[in-house]
Design a protein around this motif. Sequence first.
Motif, PDB file in Angstrom:
ATOM      1  N   LYS A  45       0.799  -1.231   0.000  1.00 31.92           N
ATOM      2  CA  LYS A  45       0.000   0.000   0.000  1.00 31.92           C
ATOM      3  C   LYS A  45       0.831   1.282   0.000  1.00 31.92           C
ATOM      4  O   LYS A  45       0.544   2.198  -0.793  1.00 31.92           O
ATOM      5  CB  LYS A  45      -0.961  -0.009   1.193  1.00 31.92           C
ATOM      6  N   PRO A  46       1.877   1.411   0.836  1.00 29.42           N
ATOM      7  CA  PRO A  46       2.650   2.667   0.825  1.00 29.42           C
ATOM      8  C   PRO A  46       3.264   2.976  -0.537  1.00 29.42           C
ATOM      9  O   PRO A  46       3.343   4.146  -0.935  1.00 29.42           O
ATOM     10  CB  PRO A  46       3.742   2.415   1.877  1.00 29.42           C
ATOM     11  N   ILE A 155      -5.716  13.670 -11.742  1.00 27.38           N
ATOM     12  CA  ILE A 155      -6.535  12.469 -11.552  1.00 27.38           C
ATOM     13  C   ILE A 155      -5.695  11.325 -10.983  1.00 27.38           C
ATOM     14  O   ILE A 155      -6.118  10.613 -10.070  1.00 27.38           O
ATOM     15  CB  ILE A 155      -7.201  12.046 -12.875  1.00 27.38           C
ATOM     16  N   ILE A 156      -4.476  11.137 -11.519  1.00 26.77           N
ATOM     17  CA  ILE A 156      -3.590  10.069 -11.037  1.00 26.77           C
ATOM     18  C   ILE A 156      -3.251  10.278  -9.558  1.00 26.77           C
ATOM     19  O   ILE A 156      -3.276   9.334  -8.760  1.00 26.77           O
ATOM     20  CB  ILE A 156      -2.304  10.007 -11.885  1.00 26.77           C
ATOM     21  N   SER A 157      -2.931  11.514  -9.191  1.00 31.32           N
ATOM     22  CA  SER A 157      -2.605  11.804  -7.781  1.00 31.32           C
ATOM     23  C   SER A 157      -3.812  11.579  -6.877  1.00 31.32           C
ATOM     24  O   SER A 157      -3.671  11.091  -5.742  1.00 31.32           O
ATOM     25  CB  SER A 157      -2.112  13.243  -7.637  1.00 31.32           C
ATOM     26  N   ILE A 158      -5.003  11.915  -7.363  1.00 28.98           N
ATOM     27  CA  ILE A 158      -6.225  11.681  -6.579  1.00 28.98           C
ATOM     28  C   ILE A 158      -6.429  10.185  -6.344  1.00 28.98           C
ATOM     29  O   ILE A 158      -6.828   9.765  -5.245  1.00 28.98           O
ATOM     30  CB  ILE A 158      -7.450  12.299  -7.291  1.00 28.98           C
ATOM     31  N   ILE A 159      -6.125   9.360  -7.365  1.00 31.29           N
ATOM     32  CA  ILE A 159      -6.221   7.902  -7.199  1.00 31.29           C
ATOM     33  C   ILE A 159      -5.297   7.441  -6.076  1.00 31.29           C
ATOM     34  O   ILE A 159      -5.649   6.582  -5.258  1.00 31.29           O
ATOM     35  CB  ILE A 159      -5.877   7.176  -8.525  1.00 31.29           C
ATOM     36  N   GLY A 160      -4.092   8.017  -6.018  1.00 32.62           N
ATOM     37  CA  GLY A 160      -3.163   7.686  -4.937  1.00 32.62           C
ATOM     38  C   GLY A 160      -3.726   8.040  -3.572  1.00 32.62           C
ATOM     39  O   GLY A 160      -3.615   7.257  -2.618  1.00 32.62           O
ATOM     40  N   LEU A 161      -4.367   9.202  -3.466  1.00 39.97           N
ATOM     41  CA  LEU A 161      -4.964   9.623  -2.202  1.00 39.97           C
ATOM     42  C   LEU A 161      -6.150   8.731  -1.822  1.00 39.97           C
ATOM     43  O   LEU A 161      -6.325   8.384  -0.653  1.00 39.97           O
ATOM     44  CB  LEU A 161      -5.426  11.086  -2.306  1.00 39.97           C
ATOM     45  N   LEU A 165      -6.955   6.001   1.532  1.00 38.94           N
ATOM     46  CA  LEU A 165      -8.157   5.969   2.368  1.00 38.94           C
ATOM     47  C   LEU A 165      -8.941   4.668   2.248  1.00 38.94           C
ATOM     48  O   LEU A 165      -9.560   4.226   3.225  1.00 38.94           O
ATOM     49  CB  LEU A 165      -9.072   7.142   1.976  1.00 38.94           C
ATOM     50  N   MET A 166      -8.907   4.031   1.070  1.00 41.60           N
ATOM     51  CA  MET A 166      -9.847   2.946   0.790  1.00 41.60           C
ATOM     52  C   MET A 166      -9.235   1.555   0.668  1.00 41.60           C
ATOM     53  O   MET A 166      -9.910   0.557   0.917  1.00 41.60           O
ATOM     54  CB  MET A 166     -10.623   3.264  -0.499  1.00 41.60           C
TER      55      MET A 166
END
Length: 425
Positions: A45-46, A155-161, A165-166
């Motif tokens: 995950k990290p 969008i790619i960075s948002i997927i990482g964030l 969380l999920m």
Amino acid sequence: MYIYKYFGYDLGTNIITGMIIFSSIATAISTFLFGILSDNVGKRKPFIVIGYILWGVFTCVFAFTNKLVALNNIFVMIVLVVLADSIMSFFGSMGNDSGFNAWTSDILNEDNKKHIGIAIACQPVIGTIGGTIIGGMIVNSFLGYVGFFTITGIIISIIGLLTLLMMKEERKTLVNNSKSFFRQLKEIFNFKDYFKIKELVLVNVILSLFFIGFNCFFNYIGNLFVYNYGFNEATFGYIEGIALIVAIIIMIIFINKMKANKDPLIILIAIISEVFGLLFLTMLSKNHIYDNDKLLSLNNLFLFIGVIIIGFGYVTFMQTIMTWMKSLYPEDQRGHFEGIRIINFVLIPMIFSGLISNVIIKLFGEEKEYFDSVAQVIVSGKVPNESLFIVAIIFMLLCLIPLYFVNKKYNERKKGDNDGKIQNC
């Protein structure tokens, strides 16, 4: 398309070749480095989170490489564009290859094999669909390529964030701490354990040959449609996007209909489909006039059919080959073996296809005129044509040789697994 637009045809082809080779090297280094590290700590995950966030950041940075044209220094331009693309690939591989793909190997079993395979096959295709359809619309708007790469990076960075969380870490990930990280890193090129798994070696040979052929044309397919066939970025996006959506639907139906333990047969069908689709487009494109203004026209119908056939071959091959090889990985070296996969999936195919495509375009490409923004004059250069399809077909057919030999290994292993189950009963 981006490189051709801002840097011209001949120079653009050279830049693309450099980008392909050096980004594949960066990808391989990143996958081995972070794959071994994730094996060592027993966490994926990290690496997914950090990798995706930084991948997005450097995609945004890449958006402004078109400003390098103002430097009027070809060498510096090439170095900086290739460097920016390589950094982007390095962090993309950290998140996707050594992180996400190793995680899918951790959770893979016979019950979810088909579903994970479909997810793995669809992941790059969905990205391609989004990049071509939505990307084409963005590029043809006032936002242009700068807007496209910036939005994509965000969008790619948002997927990482969202992953932070999920996503749930797989508890069954085995920690390979029998050796220190640095000792494992030094043993990257010690393939003794790998060559013991002869079935996996042959599967990787098939993977390399297929993607040398596939990348020969796919790396340039946008330039082929735009600068040779006369479509723009948006219409090309619609053609490729619609065709791939149809191809995915057909693949899912086909895979669900197939019985288990038929991986070599499915790979054979995928290769035949790819070869037929490439031959179909080669014959179709000779003296054929496409309708650039009216996308859904009779003139373009067979073009859609050809791309659908190629798309079906690609996604079916991806779905099958990835789950096949992942099922053969040692449990405590999945991250490390993802690095070996990247050598055969990215490094070897990209280097060879990049060099081969460059030579083929220079020798057999279509001569076209364009405005050189560096020299500020109209010049001529060569753009891709169907000769890349012919080269791809040759490599696809070469896949049949290792496929013949691996079929025996596969059947022996499956027979042994079934015998073991009967004895246990």
